[in-house]
Design a protein around this motif. Structure first.
Motif, PDB file in Angstrom:
ATOM      1  N   GLY A   1       0.833  -1.202   0.000  1.00 58.95           N
ATOM      2  CA  GLY A   1       0.000   0.000   0.000  1.00 58.95           C
ATOM      3  C   GLY A   1       0.865   1.247   0.000  1.00 58.95           C
ATOM      4  O   GLY A   1       1.999   1.233  -0.479  1.00 58.95           O
ATOM      5  N   THR A   2       0.336   2.316   0.578  1.00 58.37           N
ATOM      6  CA  THR A   2       1.055   3.589   0.574  1.00 58.37           C
ATOM      7  C   THR A   2       2.119   3.597   1.680  1.00 58.37           C
ATOM      8  O   THR A   2       2.273   2.614   2.419  1.00 58.37           O
ATOM      9  CB  THR A   2       0.070   4.749   0.785  1.00 58.37           C
ATOM     10  OG1 THR A   2      -0.667   4.462   1.974  1.00 58.37           O
ATOM     11  CG2 THR A   2      -0.900   4.898  -0.375  1.00 58.37           C
ATOM     12  N   SER A   3       2.824   4.729   1.820  1.00 54.85           N
ATOM     13  CA  SER A   3       3.945   4.820   2.769  1.00 54.85           C
ATOM     14  C   SER A   3       3.556   4.340   4.153  1.00 54.85           C
ATOM     15  O   SER A   3       2.517   4.728   4.687  1.00 54.85           O
ATOM     16  CB  SER A   3       4.414   6.269   2.879  1.00 54.85           C
ATOM     17  OG  SER A   3       4.924   6.671   1.639  1.00 54.85           O
ATOM     18  N   GLY A   4       4.387   3.504   4.739  1.00 54.80           N
ATOM     19  CA  GLY A   4       4.149   2.963   6.078  1.00 54.80           C
ATOM     20  C   GLY A   4       3.495   1.592   6.046  1.00 54.80           C
ATOM     21  O   GLY A   4       3.558   0.850   7.036  1.00 54.80           O
ATOM     22  N   ALA A   5       2.903   1.207   4.892  1.00 53.28           N
ATOM     23  CA  ALA A   5       2.177  -0.070   4.833  1.00 53.28           C
ATOM     24  C   ALA A   5       3.128  -1.263   4.945  1.00 53.28           C
ATOM     25  O   ALA A   5       2.765  -2.314   5.493  1.00 53.28           O
ATOM     26  CB  ALA A   5       1.367  -0.160   3.535  1.00 53.28           C
TER      27      ALA A   5
END
Ligand code: NAD
Length: 294
Positions: free
Chosen positions: A153-157
């Motif tokens: 997914g997006t940043s941090g996922a």
């Protein structure tokens, strides 16, 4: 590709070596560790990062990652990719991605599972957070260092997936070890215990692939006097990351919290530091129920 690699420790060293072996031009920097053969040594993190297509970091924690990112982002070329493979807190991963975006650099969090053996063999699993464009640029390198990559997914996922996985691992290893200690006290032979559980509904990776009982199941650190493998203090680090994420997300994680407290006692008050995380079995074996602390 021209690659900068910052943090050449137990994991980063062999990962950088594999990239160089695959024909990439790798420049590396570490405060302490030696630079592997075929990797060019830089005098600073900024020197390793300047003008590279992709910069990979493999560092101990989020605080160090943030300070390295502050140092290197101003000298990275526009459109380059900063791929962090360390295990860090989700907030640091997102903060570094925001700093990168402001500097015109693409960012990925790409933590790994597979340990030092996987880093040496190039068989890591990467769990990745970030944009499709950043992923597309870094994917050929992840393929060299690993055997499987999941775009989460997006940043941090990627970090979210990593700490959830390791929270489950900490909990199942604790449960597997305490069950062996109970089985011992009930007079059940350990080989029989393994035979039953590894083919019944109590099975898990901890039992089947990494059995904490010496001489039982496949070869594991238990057969090597609990030399890591995956050290208890690294499991404690990951359980702490999962609990701080749970607090900030208001998630109820009582099993993860209890596993964290058990590893905390094992590492900080007992003899667990430097022992494999499956060494909870001899710990439980020594104990009865008469103790106040965890
Ligand atoms: P390590 O301590 O062996 O390596 C980290 C390296 O970073 C060290 O060599 C250190 O000198 C260097 N470093 C620290 N600050 C620096 C700075 N400012 N600039 C440049 N270099 C710096 O640790 P490791 O086992 O290689 O783990 C690295 C990361 O991978 C950690 O986040 C860890 O949680 C994660 N991880 C480790 C394993 C494992 O089995 N060891 C498995 C999965 C993930």
């Amino acid at each position: 590709m021209n690659i900068g690699f910052i943090g050449l420790g137990n994991m980063g060293g062999p990962m950088a070596a594999n990239l160089a072996k695959a024909g990439h031009n790798v420049t590396g920097f570490d405060l302490v560790a030696d630079v592997p053969e075929a990797v060019t040594k830089a005098g600073s993190a900024a020197e390793a990062a300047e003008n590279r297509d992709v910069v990979i970091t493999m560092l101990p924690n989020g605080k160090i990652l943030r300070s390295v990112a502050e140092e290197i982002l101003p000298v990275m070329k526009a459109g380059a990719v900063l791929a962090d493979c360390s295990t860090v807190d989700v907030e640091s991963a997102r903060a570094v991605a925001a700093m990168a975006e402001a500097a015109g650099v693409l960012a990925l969090d790409a933590p790994v599972s597979g340990g030092i053996g996987g880093a040496v063999a190039g068989t890591l699993t990467f769990m990745v957070g970030g944009s499709d464009a950043a992923f597309a640029a870094a994917a050929p390198l992840l393929d060299v260092m690993g055997k499987k990559t999941v775009q989460c997914g997006t940043s941090g996922a990627g970090q979210a997936a990593k700490i959830c996985n390791n929270m489950i691992l900490g909990v199942t290893m604790t449960a597997t070890c305490e069950a062996f200690a109970l089985a011992d006290k009930l007079g059940l032979d350990r080989a029989k215990m393994f035979d039953v559980i590894s083919t019944s509904s109590g099975y898990s990776w901890s039992m089947n692939a990494y059995c904490p009982a010496p001489g039982v199941g496949p070869q594991s650190p238990a057969d090597n006097a609990y030399k890591p493998g995956f050290a208890s203090e690294l499991m404690l680090k990951d359980l702490r990351l999962s609990q701080s994420a749970a607090v900030s997300a208001d998630a109820d994680t009582p099993m993860g919290e209890l596993a964290m407290r058990i590893y905390e006692a094992f590492v900080e008050e007992e003899d667990g530091r430097g022992m494999d995380f499956s060494a909870l079995l001899p710990r439980f074996e020594k104990r009865g129920r008469a103790h106040e602390e965890i």
